[in-house]
Design an enzyme around this catalytic site. Structure first.
Site, mmCIF file in Angstrom:
data_model
loop_
_atom_site.group_PDB
_atom_site.id
_atom_site.type_symbol
_atom_site.label_atom_id
_atom_site.label_comp_id
_atom_site.label_asym_id
_atom_site.label_seq_id
_atom_site.Cartn_x
_atom_site.Cartn_y
_atom_site.Cartn_z
ATOM 1 N N ARG A 38 0.807 -1.091 -0.225
ATOM 2 C CA ARG A 38 -0.035 0.145 0.020
ATOM 3 C C ARG A 38 0.698 1.150 -0.017
ATOM 4 N NH1 ARG A 38 -3.581 0.426 4.852
ATOM 5 N NH2 ARG A 38 -1.420 -0.014 5.906
ATOM 6 N N SER A 50 8.394 -4.789 6.565
ATOM 7 C CA SER A 50 8.035 -6.138 7.381
ATOM 8 C C SER A 50 8.953 -7.276 7.213
ATOM 9 C CB SER A 50 6.760 -6.094 7.736
ATOM 10 O OG SER A 50 5.873 -5.047 7.790
ATOM 11 N N ASP A 108 6.690 -3.057 10.701
ATOM 12 C CA ASP A 108 5.172 -3.274 11.128
ATOM 13 C C ASP A 108 4.737 -3.180 12.532
ATOM 14 O OD1 ASP A 108 5.618 -5.583 11.033
ATOM 15 O OD2 ASP A 108 4.120 -6.346 9.781
HETATM 16 MG MG MG Z 1 0.074 -5.948 8.184
#
Ligand code: MG
Ligand code: ADP
Length: 905
Positions: free
Chosen positions: A526, A590, A644
């Site tokens: 995103r 992440s 994250d």
């Molecule tokens: Mg996530």
């Protein structure tokens, strides 16, 4: 002339027996009444006053053809008392062999004391075992006990009342299995394992079920009459189905049939052993059909309509007109001859007209029996069809009993009337061979198989169940591994890397501005625009767009991957009408990274299926900046590389200052927390705290979890992108739970413990069982039928109710273990924080994100329980973070910008 004469006679008889002849409308009406009686019998509140008792039998499964072994059966309550040895073999062809011996039960024992009766039964059993030379073997036994019973377990059944001429005292209200066990024990010369007590109707259904899986009704029309209907949804809960013994012979005992009962029915009842009881049975069963005919003949003779008004002592004697006479007289070829013989045998001197008239009486009585039977059977068929919500029902009725089998017309009349009354059912009638004997053995064989299979399944599932001690051990080892990861000396070999993040403080509310954030490493990639406001209008406003990263790019080169990312950013800026803008950017990345500064992250290794080349060992901020330069489209200021978990902690920290831990349970699992700088040996300085990204998913990679790992974990690991890595994560996170379940299901199926041993191609497909199905299947609100439809969706079309229950159990075991393991790890983290601070009690908030945690119906609850148990001195608040990886990255960037602005001014 003969025809005219016959018609006239028929007319006379028919007129006389007008009330015995039921029209189709009458029968449809009886059928409807019976359906209401069934409902009444099934309902918890209405059952006590219901005439048709619908007794649960605790038989929940039918044979699947894999049963095998030697079984004993006792058959009491039929024409003969018998002991049987039934040999069931399943190798290749299904085969059943039987040895049986009939024993007499003397009249005085039938009506003596219960103790005598059961001693006698035990004696017969002993004799049988002796004869076959198997007295020393403890074989499983099924007990067919065909009297109305209140059953409470498969091997516990209380006699309600004797029927069929039995009257032994002290048995009514007692458990007949208990009485039999006692009688055997008293003898002490042999031992057996009484597994099941059943009704003969159950046996009939089970025997037919061995040959035809569609068989779900057992019907007996013999000396007595009853039938059974399997797979009726239980009154209590809806987990599965159970065979119900209807005891339909009592239909009408509450007056429901008074309008169709005739004077002859009333007379039979009045002279019976149990007046007022079993009124329906008295209109149908073999025990009464002959007697009904006799009473009619007597009445007609007395009225001068037969035998020139004569009767004989024989004709006037109860029981002297047997039901077999009726069968003989209705034989198409020899019927008239038989009639004359029978009547002469009764001392009468019948004219040809008498013979024809008697034959007609028989026809009317037996037709009524067949038609009434059809009417009630039709009600059962409609009930099953409605239960299944099916348009058409295709089913098989297993039938037994002397009337059905020996009477020349009964079966045909019954079948024909059933088809007329329920035209939308395809019914097959299958004659059961020796249901009460073989059936008891069959029930025992099934129960035996189920018990064995149940034990085997539990043995396997137990490898996935963790004890408290095991969880404490996990906590302890996690603690050790954390310390090893933090210490300079041991860091290199530690599995839990405890990576410094250079995030030293949480937001203080004065942050402001517009920030871009990237979120890579979750299910979606995103790009976000985050507007942070301070002061009175303190708030965070976000816009984001989801982009896919095609599989070939995650597995391609690093340059391709980062070019793709930059392409997406450009698209987003254009979409937001900010083309060419230059904003500070936080990069949620992440994957495990070495950080020496906030704005740098050296990728240690890819996880979660990523595999782009040329990235490991490189700084991802630089890779991103290089790609931005290549595009020459816009410029960005990469301020922070963020994990994250850290983003999640920061997001919650923005609302709740107590939040000092971030946890993710989504595709993967990981945790970060605020550690004392003095413990973070990899970074100089002892002042204050720094957020440490634990990368706890790799816990177990040096074998720390090997003793807890099952063959299923090893299979999932072997089939994964990085075998041997992220072992803890592979037992917990969304990417793997479905796979663990799938591997268990495969194993169960291969062992014949599930789906009738049929392995479907679909189930062999990796990833087919998504973790979201665990959430759906485990949802408490979900009815079993819905579980089944999920399985059907997975291509497991032939799954049964039992299969659904089992799949649900497997899912719960796997997800429970995941939540407990996660809780055990987390308990190590918070207890460490508590001890760091030298606190007796710690109150702390954990910010949590991840779809598995958020959407699974029980994960959070189980994890919380585990925490409470393993870290009793910590009061933990689990706070769900809203979009930690997006918002959090922006917040970290905002904090960094604030600190940077502060130091440069
Ligand atoms: Mg996530
Ligand atoms: P990520 O961790 O990749 O950022 P998510 O937090 O959305 O993303 O987690 C995705 C994981 O959640 C997937 O592995 C998926 O299997 C799992 N998942 C998706 N829906 C559900 C659900 N309803 N219940 C449990 N797990 C789910």
């Amino acid at each position: 002339i003969v025809l005219m004469f016959t018609l006239h006679l028929f007319f006379q008889v028919d007129k006389f027996l007008y009330h015995m002849r039921l029209s189709d409308e009458n029968l449809m009406d009886v059928s409807k009444r019976f359906r209401r009686e069934m409902d009444k019998g099934l309902g918890r509140d209405t059952n006590p006053t219901a005439a048709v008792k619908m007794l649960p039998t605790f038989v929940r499964s039918t044979p699947d053809g894999t049963e095998t072994g030697d079984f004993l059966a006792l058959d009491l309550g039929g024409t003969n008392f018998r002991v049987l040895l039934v040999r069931v073999s399943s190798n290749g062809k299904q085969k059943v062999e039987m040895e049986n011996q009939i024993y007499a039960i003397p009249e005085n024992i039938m009506r003596g004391s219960g103790t005598e009766l059961f001693d006698h039964i035990a004696e017969c059993l002993a004799n049988f075992l002796e004869k076959l030379g198997i007295k020393d073997k403890k074989l499983p036994l099924g007990f067919t006990f065909s009297f109305p019973c209140q059953q409470t377990k498969l091997d516990e059944s209380f006699l309600v009342s004797w029927t069929k001429g039995f009257k032994a005292s002290g048995v009514e209200g007692r458990d007949v299995v208990g009485l039999l066990r006692k009688a055997i024990k008293k003898r002490g010369d042999f031992d057996i394992d009484i597994v099941a007590v059943i009704n003969d109707t159950v046996g009939t259904m089970m025997t037919c079920g061995y040959d035809d899986h569609h068989c779900e009704i057992g019907l007996i029309v013999g000396e007595s009459l009853s039938y059974i209907l399997r797979q009726l949804d239980l009154v209590d809960g809806d987990e599965g189905r159970m065979c119900v013994n209807m005891e339909w012979g009592a239909f009408g005992d509450d007056g429901a049939l008074d309008d169709i009962r005739t004077e002859f029915d009333r007379e039979i009842d009045a002279g019976s052993l149990n007046p007022g009881k079993q009124l329906f049975e008295k209109m149908i069963s073999g025990m009464y059909i002959g007697e009904l005919v006799r009473l009619i003949l007597v009445k007609m003779a007395k009225d001068g309509l037969l035998f020139q008004g004569h009767t004989t002592p024989d004709l006037l004697t109860t029981g002297h007109f047997q039901t077999s006479f009726v069968s003989a007289m209705e034989n198409k070829k020899s019927g008239l001859v038989s009639a004359e013989q029978v009547l002469r045998g009764l001392g009468l001197d019948p004219s040809p007209e008498d013979c024809v008239a008697t034959q007609r009486v028989c026809q009317i009585v037996s037709t009524r029996a067949a038609h009434l039977c059809a009417a009630t059977l039709a009600a059962v068929l409609r009930q099953i069809r409605d239960n299944k919500a099916a348009e058409r029902l295709r089913t098989t009725v297993g039938v037994d009993g002397s009337v059905y089998k020996n009477h020349p017309q009964f079966a045909r009349r019954l079948n024909k009337m059933v088809r007329l009354l329920v035209p939308d059912c395809d019914v097959r009638f299958l004659r059961s061979e020796d249901g009460s004997g073989k059936g008891a053995a069959m029930v025992t064989a099934v129960a035996h198989r189920l018990a064995k299979q149940h034990a085997e399944r539990q043995r396997i599932l137990n490898t996935l169940r963790l004890s408290r001690d095991q969880l404490l051990e996990v906590k302890k080892r996690m603690e050790e591994e954390m310390n090893r990861g933090l210490a300079k000396k041991t860091h290199a070999t530690a599995t839990v890397k405890m990576l410094p993040t250079f995030v030293r403080s949480t937001p203080d509310g004065t942050e402001r501005g517009d920030f871009l954030a990237l979120d890579l490493g979750g299910t979606n990639f995103r790009v976000l625009l985050v507007r942070v406001r301070s002061g009175k209008r303190r708030s965070v406003e976000m816009h984001n767009k989801i982009y896919t990263i095609p599989q070939d790019i995650t597995q391609g080169t690093g340059e391709e991957l980062f070019d793709h990312i930059v392409h997406c950013i450009a698209d987003f800026l254009e979409y937001m009408g900010m083309k060419g803008a230059s904003l500070p950017l936080g990069f949620t990345f992440s994957f495990p990274c070495h950080q020496t500064r906030l704005d740098q992250g050296i990728l240690i290794k890819w996880t979660k299926g990523f595999k782009a080349s040329g990235c490991e060992g490189e700084d991802v901020a630089t890779l991103l900046k290089d790609a931005i330069h290549r595009s020459e489209d816009f410029d960005l200021d990469v301020v922070a590389v963020v994990n994250d978990t850290v983003g999640t902690m920061m997001t919650c920290g923005y609302e709740d200052p107590q939040c000092e831990v971030g946890l993710i349970v989504g595709t993967g699992t990981n945790t970060c927390y605020m550690e004392e700088m003095s413990n973070v040996e990899l970074v100089d300085g002892d002042e204050g705290r720094m957020c440490v990204n634990m990368e706890w998913g790799a816990f177990g990679d040096r074998g720390e979890l090997d003793d807890l790992c099952t063959e299923f974990d090893r299979a999932v690991d072997d089939q994964s992108t990085y075998p041997g890595k992220q072992r803890y994560e592979k037992m917990i996170s969304g990417m793997y739970l479905g796979e663990i379940v799938r591997n268990v299901l495969l194993d169960f199926t291969a062992k014949g413990l599930l789906f009738r041993g049929k392995l479907s191609e679909r189930l062999k497909t990796r990833g087919i069982f998504e973790t979201k199905f665990l959430s759906q299947i485990e949802s408490d609100r979900l009815a079993l039928r819905q579980v089944r439809s999920i399985l059907q969706h997975l291509g497991l079309t032939s799954s049964t109710c039992d299969d659904s229950i089992l799949v649900k159990e497997v899912c719960s075991v796997v997800s429970k273990r995941a939540a407990q393991l996660c809780g055990a790890g987390l308990s190590a983290v918070i207890d460490k924080i508590r001890l760091n601070r030298g606190l007796e009690k710690l109150s702390i908030t954990v910010g949590v994100d991840g779809t598995l945690y958020k959407l699974h119906p029980h994960f959070a609850t189980i994890m919380r329980e585990t925490l409470r148990d393993l870290a009793p001195n910590c009061e933990v608040t689990l706070a769900q973070s809203e979009d930690g990886s997006g918002k959090g990255a922006a917040l970290i960037t905002a904090v960094a910008c604030r600190l940077r602005d502060a130091s440069s001014s």
